[in-house]
Design an enzyme around this catalytic site. Sequence first.
Site, PDB file in Angstrom:
ATOM      1  N   GLU A 257       0.876  -1.173   0.000  1.00  0.00           N
ATOM      2  CA  GLU A 257       0.000   0.000   0.000  1.00  0.00           C
ATOM      3  C   GLU A 257       0.906   1.214   0.000  1.00  0.00           C
ATOM      4  O   GLU A 257       1.637   1.453   0.967  1.00  0.00           O
ATOM      5  CB  GLU A 257      -0.943   0.035   1.208  1.00  0.00           C
ATOM      6  CG  GLU A 257      -2.004   1.111   1.012  1.00  0.00           C
ATOM      7  CD  GLU A 257      -2.656   1.598   2.292  1.00  0.00           C
ATOM      8  OE1 GLU A 257      -3.837   1.959   2.243  1.00  0.00           O
ATOM      9  OE2 GLU A 257      -1.992   1.637   3.340  1.00  0.00           O
ATOM     10  N   GLU A 391       2.866  13.651  -3.895  1.00  0.00           N
ATOM     11  CA  GLU A 391       2.328  13.492  -2.544  1.00  0.00           C
ATOM     12  C   GLU A 391       3.116  14.375  -1.581  1.00  0.00           C
ATOM     13  O   GLU A 391       4.340  14.295  -1.509  1.00  0.00           O
ATOM     14  CB  GLU A 391       2.416  12.030  -2.116  1.00  0.00           C
ATOM     15  CG  GLU A 391       1.770  11.758  -0.768  1.00  0.00           C
ATOM     16  CD  GLU A 391       1.827  10.289  -0.389  1.00  0.00           C
ATOM     17  OE1 GLU A 391       0.804   9.753   0.077  1.00  0.00           O
ATOM     18  OE2 GLU A 391       2.898   9.669  -0.560  1.00  0.00           O
TER      19      GLU A 391
END
Length: 488
Positions: A257, A391
């Site tokens: 993830e 990000e």
Amino acid sequence: MDFEPDSIRVPTGHFIGGQLVAGGPTIDVLRPSDSRVMGAIPDATADQVDRAVQNAHEAWRTSGWGTRAPRERARVLMRWADLLEANAMELAQLEALGSTRPIKDAYHFDLPFTAECIRFFAECADKFGGDAVPTRADSLGMVLPEPYGVVGAVAPWNFPLSMASWKCAPALAAGNAIVLKPSELTPFSVLRFAELAVEAGLPAGVFNVVQGRGSQAGAALVRHPLIGKISFTGSTATGAAIMGDCARHGTKPVTLELGGKSPQLVFDDAGDVPNLAARIVKGFTSNAGQACVSGTRLIVQQGISSQLVDEITRQIAQFQPGPTWRAATNFPPLINETQARKVHAAVQGALADGAQALCGGDYFDVDLGGHFYQPTLLAGVDAGMAAVREEIFGPVLTVQTFGDEEEGLALADHPTYGLAAGVHTQNISRALRAVRRIQAGTVWVNRFGRTWDFILPTGGFKGSGLGKDLGRQAFEANLRYKSVLVDF
């Protein structure tokens, strides 16, 4: 619920064979809220990682954990969940002291969430198995599941206990042993977590914890030949490096993830603006924006954009930063100075590229010792800007507007990430078109953020990951499948 941080004694060391084990050079660990040292952990060498893995493998082999009746494994995990709840305040204080999780959130959300996650996977133990498959009449074909043996897990720092449960619970329920490396930034609460697992009846050694830096301890864990599978949550760059290591050192499966840059797509029929704004705000400020799924790209239809942005600005003005050991704190710090500098540099870079800060754009004017960053709205951005592409992992929301549905859906797509997305509309047909179109592993409609529905798997598309955490998919990913054909 307030507590004094200096009154908390933290466990330290590795957890191997059911006990805390010291050894080797140490790393100082700082409290995020005031940057003071709260303890130290050993930085495991490859030899110490080998000891932890060898111990887990031997414990798994001799204890019969992998061949134990599934309901027996489930009962152990259920007792573990009960013990976590019985010791919730102790664990919540450790979690709050050493992470960015305020005490009220750690106690009221993180601990019960962690316990329920373990209960969910305990119930999976005897629910999913193999198959008898159709073959010719004089033979019997079967597909039989079996555990890998020892699973290696590398957990992140942003939600230490709940992320540890995502990795440990399905692996243990499926009959594996596990060696967990928590982040060196948040290493302490998982030690007590592991102690309680042994107290619940898990055979000593079946759950080991090894401490240290990712570049040393984490790499040694990933490369170890007795590790049958790797589960990792963290950055996309590190995930790619782990995939490479797994290919070169044993060709083992991975669950990853990874990063995200999740859109919140808002149509002008989304409904009540204050409630809508509250969902948007929670989506990018929860845990001070330090979550992979944070909804950090607001893509809003022009007819509602001004009203919504004004309401978001009004709501985030109410945040007051504070240390995680105070119950009144409603906005936590960034994890450390390195992360704070990264967030601030991203904001300053966006401003230099022509963006406008509608609010925020700097640190809170407080002198608490930690690094508290204001929720920031950046307008005047486009898809080519780093603030939109990359990000940031902080409370920073970019704002883009669109005219029609096609334009909004095009803006929602991201060339690199596909972890999560939010769609806000009262038109069910439009919502379902967006669900079909958006490339993300999770799409929320008229909400943003995870629930306690552990049956729903989570995981990303594209550079946001591989495989799933949660759901039956996470349980089954901790099993390998053997084909058997018997001739009569």
